[in-house]
Design an enzyme around this catalytic site. Structure first.
Site, PDB file in Angstrom:
ATOM      1  N   SER A 186       0.844  -1.199   0.000  1.00  0.00           N
ATOM      2  CA  SER A 186       0.000   0.000   0.000  1.00  0.00           C
ATOM      3  C   SER A 186       0.876   1.244   0.000  1.00  0.00           C
ATOM      4  CB  SER A 186      -0.914  -0.009   1.227  1.00  0.00           C
ATOM      5  OG  SER A 186      -0.153  -0.211   2.393  1.00  0.00           O
ATOM      6  N   GLU A 216       0.883   5.538   0.880  1.00  0.00           N
ATOM      7  CA  GLU A 216       0.184   6.615   1.609  1.00  0.00           C
ATOM      8  C   GLU A 216       0.452   7.973   0.949  1.00  0.00           C
ATOM      9  OE1 GLU A 216       0.239   6.486   5.952  1.00  0.00           O
ATOM     10  OE2 GLU A 216       0.784   8.612   5.927  1.00  0.00           O
ATOM     11  N   ASP A 227      -2.584  14.455  15.238  1.00  0.00           N
ATOM     12  CA  ASP A 227      -1.582  15.367  15.784  1.00  0.00           C
ATOM     13  C   ASP A 227      -2.237  16.716  16.020  1.00  0.00           C
ATOM     14  OD1 ASP A 227       0.689  13.818  16.054  1.00  0.00           O
ATOM     15  OD2 ASP A 227       1.156  13.943  13.927  1.00  0.00           O
ATOM     16  N   PHE A 269      11.194  14.840  10.553  1.00  0.00           N
ATOM     17  CA  PHE A 269      10.143  13.845  10.816  1.00  0.00           C
ATOM     18  C   PHE A 269      10.495  12.960  12.003  1.00  0.00           C
ATOM     19  CE2 PHE A 269       8.533  13.458   6.149  1.00  0.00           C
ATOM     20  CZ  PHE A 269       7.919  14.687   6.284  1.00  0.00           C
ATOM     21  N   HIS A 278       3.638  -0.986   3.943  1.00  0.00           N
ATOM     22  CA  HIS A 278       2.934   0.275   3.692  1.00  0.00           C
ATOM     23  C   HIS A 278       4.013   1.332   3.436  1.00  0.00           C
ATOM     24  CE1 HIS A 278      -0.382   3.160   4.144  1.00  0.00           C
ATOM     25  NE2 HIS A 278       0.404   3.895   4.929  1.00  0.00           N
TER      26      HIS A 278
HETATM   27  P1  FAD Z   1      -3.770   7.015  20.359  1.00  0.00           P
HETATM   28  O1  FAD Z   1      -3.777   5.576  20.032  1.00  0.00           O
HETATM   29  O2  FAD Z   1      -5.006   7.603  20.930  1.00  0.00           O
HETATM   30  O3  FAD Z   1      -2.549   7.266  21.347  1.00  0.00           O
HETATM   31  C1  FAD Z   1      -2.098   8.592  21.638  1.00  0.00           C
HETATM   32  C2  FAD Z   1      -1.332   8.567  22.967  1.00  0.00           C
HETATM   33  O4  FAD Z   1      -2.268   8.319  24.029  1.00  0.00           O
HETATM   34  C3  FAD Z   1      -0.292   7.456  23.079  1.00  0.00           C
HETATM   35  O5  FAD Z   1       0.777   7.936  23.834  1.00  0.00           O
HETATM   36  C4  FAD Z   1      -1.025   6.338  23.806  1.00  0.00           C
HETATM   37  O6  FAD Z   1      -0.131   5.484  24.522  1.00  0.00           O
HETATM   38  C5  FAD Z   1      -1.923   7.140  24.741  1.00  0.00           C
HETATM   39  N1  FAD Z   1      -3.200   6.459  25.039  1.00  0.00           N
HETATM   40  C6  FAD Z   1      -3.993   5.792  24.172  1.00  0.00           C
HETATM   41  N2  FAD Z   1      -5.098   5.348  24.800  1.00  0.00           N
HETATM   42  C7  FAD Z   1      -5.002   5.749  26.091  1.00  0.00           C
HETATM   43  C8  FAD Z   1      -5.823   5.608  27.237  1.00  0.00           C
HETATM   44  N3  FAD Z   1      -6.993   4.955  27.181  1.00  0.00           N
HETATM   45  N4  FAD Z   1      -5.399   6.169  28.419  1.00  0.00           N
HETATM   46  C9  FAD Z   1      -4.214   6.833  28.483  1.00  0.00           C
HETATM   47  N5  FAD Z   1      -3.397   6.994  27.423  1.00  0.00           N
HETATM   48  C10 FAD Z   1      -3.783   6.461  26.246  1.00  0.00           C
HETATM   49  N6  FAD Z   1      -1.911  12.177  12.149  1.00  0.00           N
HETATM   50  C11 FAD Z   1      -2.797  12.994  11.542  1.00  0.00           C
HETATM   51  O7  FAD Z   1      -3.091  14.072  12.064  1.00  0.00           O
HETATM   52  N7  FAD Z   1      -3.389  12.636  10.352  1.00  0.00           N
HETATM   53  C12 FAD Z   1      -3.115  11.455   9.733  1.00  0.00           C
HETATM   54  O8  FAD Z   1      -3.658  11.161   8.668  1.00  0.00           O
HETATM   55  C13 FAD Z   1      -2.172  10.554  10.351  1.00  0.00           C
HETATM   56  N8  FAD Z   1      -1.872   9.362   9.808  1.00  0.00           N
HETATM   57  C14 FAD Z   1      -1.025   8.494  10.472  1.00  0.00           C
HETATM   58  C15 FAD Z   1      -0.766   7.234   9.925  1.00  0.00           C
HETATM   59  C16 FAD Z   1       0.084   6.338  10.580  1.00  0.00           C
HETATM   60  C17 FAD Z   1       0.330   4.965   9.974  1.00  0.00           C
HETATM   61  C18 FAD Z   1       0.709   6.707  11.802  1.00  0.00           C
HETATM   62  C19 FAD Z   1       1.652   5.765  12.512  1.00  0.00           C
HETATM   63  C20 FAD Z   1       0.463   7.971  12.347  1.00  0.00           C
HETATM   64  C21 FAD Z   1      -0.399   8.868  11.703  1.00  0.00           C
HETATM   65  N9  FAD Z   1      -0.702  10.130  12.237  1.00  0.00           N
HETATM   66  C22 FAD Z   1      -1.588  10.970  11.602  1.00  0.00           C
HETATM   67  C23 FAD Z   1      -0.048  10.584  13.468  1.00  0.00           C
HETATM   68  C24 FAD Z   1      -0.914  10.301  14.728  1.00  0.00           C
HETATM   69  O9  FAD Z   1      -2.112  11.016  14.666  1.00  0.00           O
HETATM   70  C25 FAD Z   1      -0.095  10.727  15.935  1.00  0.00           C
HETATM   71  O10 FAD Z   1       0.992   9.867  16.121  1.00  0.00           O
HETATM   72  C26 FAD Z   1      -0.884  10.949  17.228  1.00  0.00           C
HETATM   73  O11 FAD Z   1      -0.015  11.635  18.131  1.00  0.00           O
HETATM   74  C27 FAD Z   1      -1.344   9.666  17.900  1.00  0.00           C
HETATM   75  O12 FAD Z   1      -2.345   9.061  17.201  1.00  0.00           O
HETATM   76  P2  FAD Z   1      -2.872   7.592  17.623  1.00  0.00           P
HETATM   77  O13 FAD Z   1      -4.017   7.306  16.768  1.00  0.00           O
HETATM   78  O14 FAD Z   1      -1.764   6.621  17.651  1.00  0.00           O
HETATM   79  O15 FAD Z   1      -3.364   7.913  19.115  1.00  0.00           O
END
Ligand code: FAD
Length: 305
Positions: free
Chosen positions: A15, A17, A109, A219, A280
């Site tokens: 895939s 991105e 983010d 990055f 990916h």
């Molecule tokens: P989460 O899984 O919610 O985690 C965020 C933080 O909170 C982590 O430190 C985790 O350990 C902690 N956490 C999670 N659940 C809990 C809980 N219940 N209690 C306490 N702490 C908790 N960003 C964008 O803005 N747009 C995009 O399109 C985008 N695409 C991405 C694609 C990939 C493949 C990756 C790896 C990252 C991407 N990101 C994107 C970046 C991402 O949004 C950031 O890394 C963001 O800071 C965390 O997102 P997450 O979904 O992993 O968050």
């Protein structure tokens, strides 16, 4: 096609991105790259979701057009940033109306200029909550989520981060895509730890070929990925020669992919008889590096079909 079904029947999957472009010139580059990479018949392509309102609409428009005009399966990224639950539901309606049921669910983010994530009014705090919302009313979405071999920068420890990842899987993540990494040992160790706590879903390694030294420094600083000394040293020698950087980046990423895909992959936790579930590629909307890696893998007669 749901990505989870493809993962259940085909290995490895590939895939690419892409990012919603911000200018007309960027728009032309995006579609040219998409057309070039479409020739490689990827299993799906994904489009990221920005923090600002206009780029969000762009994500929906782009995935809709990919599906309609290129015949490739798109996956839309979706984040919790700045959106209430109802707004998120409306975005999901917009995806369904375009025939798109593959979503990468992210917390997101913070918007440019802000340093920490702020939960929107009546919004969500974590990706796991978004995954649960996407599965509301069982509308047939396939949901991916992000994971971090070198630990999410905000997590207090690797174990806590992994436990939070398990929460995402328990909420209904069908597969995971890793943050970029340059050292396969880091990936293998992460997969071993994930499997050890019962995370069984496919984990797709996210690979970014280095094409610009300053950019990759930026990055990796933001996302917490490390650059191995050998790669850093080589990049240091050639930093002001874009051609050399391109080939060093392609060559490093191709070696990474080949080793990950090899059936004899070092880790028993990535199903040694089949190698990893797929790759990916983070393309940054450019096609040449990913195409070159693909050709190298093909010539090396590695696991590409
Ligand atoms: P989460 O899984 O919610 O985690 C965020 C933080 O909170 C982590 O430190 C985790 O350990 C902690 N956490 C999670 N659940 C809990 C809980 N219940 N209690 C306490 N702490 C908790 N960003 C964008 O803005 N747009 C995009 O399109 C985008 N695409 C991405 C694609 C990939 C493949 C990756 C790896 C990252 C991407 N990101 C994107 C970046 C991402 O949004 C950031 O890394 C963001 O800071 C965390 O997102 P997450 O979904 O992993 O968050």
């Amino acid at each position: 096609m749901l990505i989870r079904d493809r993962l259940a029947h085909k290995r490895p999957v590939f895939s690419f991105e892409f990012l919603p472009p911000q200018t007309e010139k960027g728009e032309a580059v995006l579609w040219r790259s998409l057309e070039n990479l479409a020739m490689l018949q990827p299993d799906f392509v994904s489009v990221t979701y920005g923090a600002g309102g206009s780029t969000r609409t762009r994500t929906l428009e782009i995935v809709g057009r990919i599906k309609r005009d290129l015949g490739i399966e798109p996956m839309a990224h979706l984040t919790c940033v700045g959106a209430s639950r109802d707004e998120l539901r409306r975005t999901l309606d917009g995806l369904l109306s375009r025939g798109i049921r593959n979503v990468l669910a992210l917390r997101g983010d913070p918007p440019r200029g802000e340093t920490s994530f702020v939960q929107a009014a009546d919004g969500l705090r974590y990706a796991s909550e978004l995954i649960a919302l996407i599965h509301e009313h069982d509308r047939g979405f396939c949901v991916g989520a992000a994971c971090y071999p070198e630990v999410h920068p905000e997590a207090p420890s690797p174990d806590v981060d992994l436990k939070n990842l398990q929460t995402k899987v328990d909420a209904g993540a069908d597969f995971l895509i890793t943050q970029l990494f340059f050292d396969n040992a880091v990936f293998h160790d992460f997969v071993r730890r994930a499997r050890a706590i019962g995370i069984e879903v496919p984990i797709l390694p996210g690979i970014m070929p280095v094409t610009n030294v300053a950019q990759i420094e930026r990055f990796t600083k933001i996302c917490g990925a490390s650059i191995p000394d050998r790669l850093r040293g080589r990049l240091g020698e050639i930093a002001d020669d874009p051609q050399e950087v391109f080939w060093a980046g392609v060559s490093w990423a191709a070696h990474q992919c080949r080793a990950l895909l090899e059936p004899s992959s070092q880790s028993p936790f990535v199903r040694p008889e089949r190698g990893v579930a797929g790759i990916h590629f983070y393309t940054l909307n450019k096609s040449p590096a990913s195409r070159a890696i693909f050709e190298i893998l093909r010539l090396a007669r590695s696991a590409i079909g």
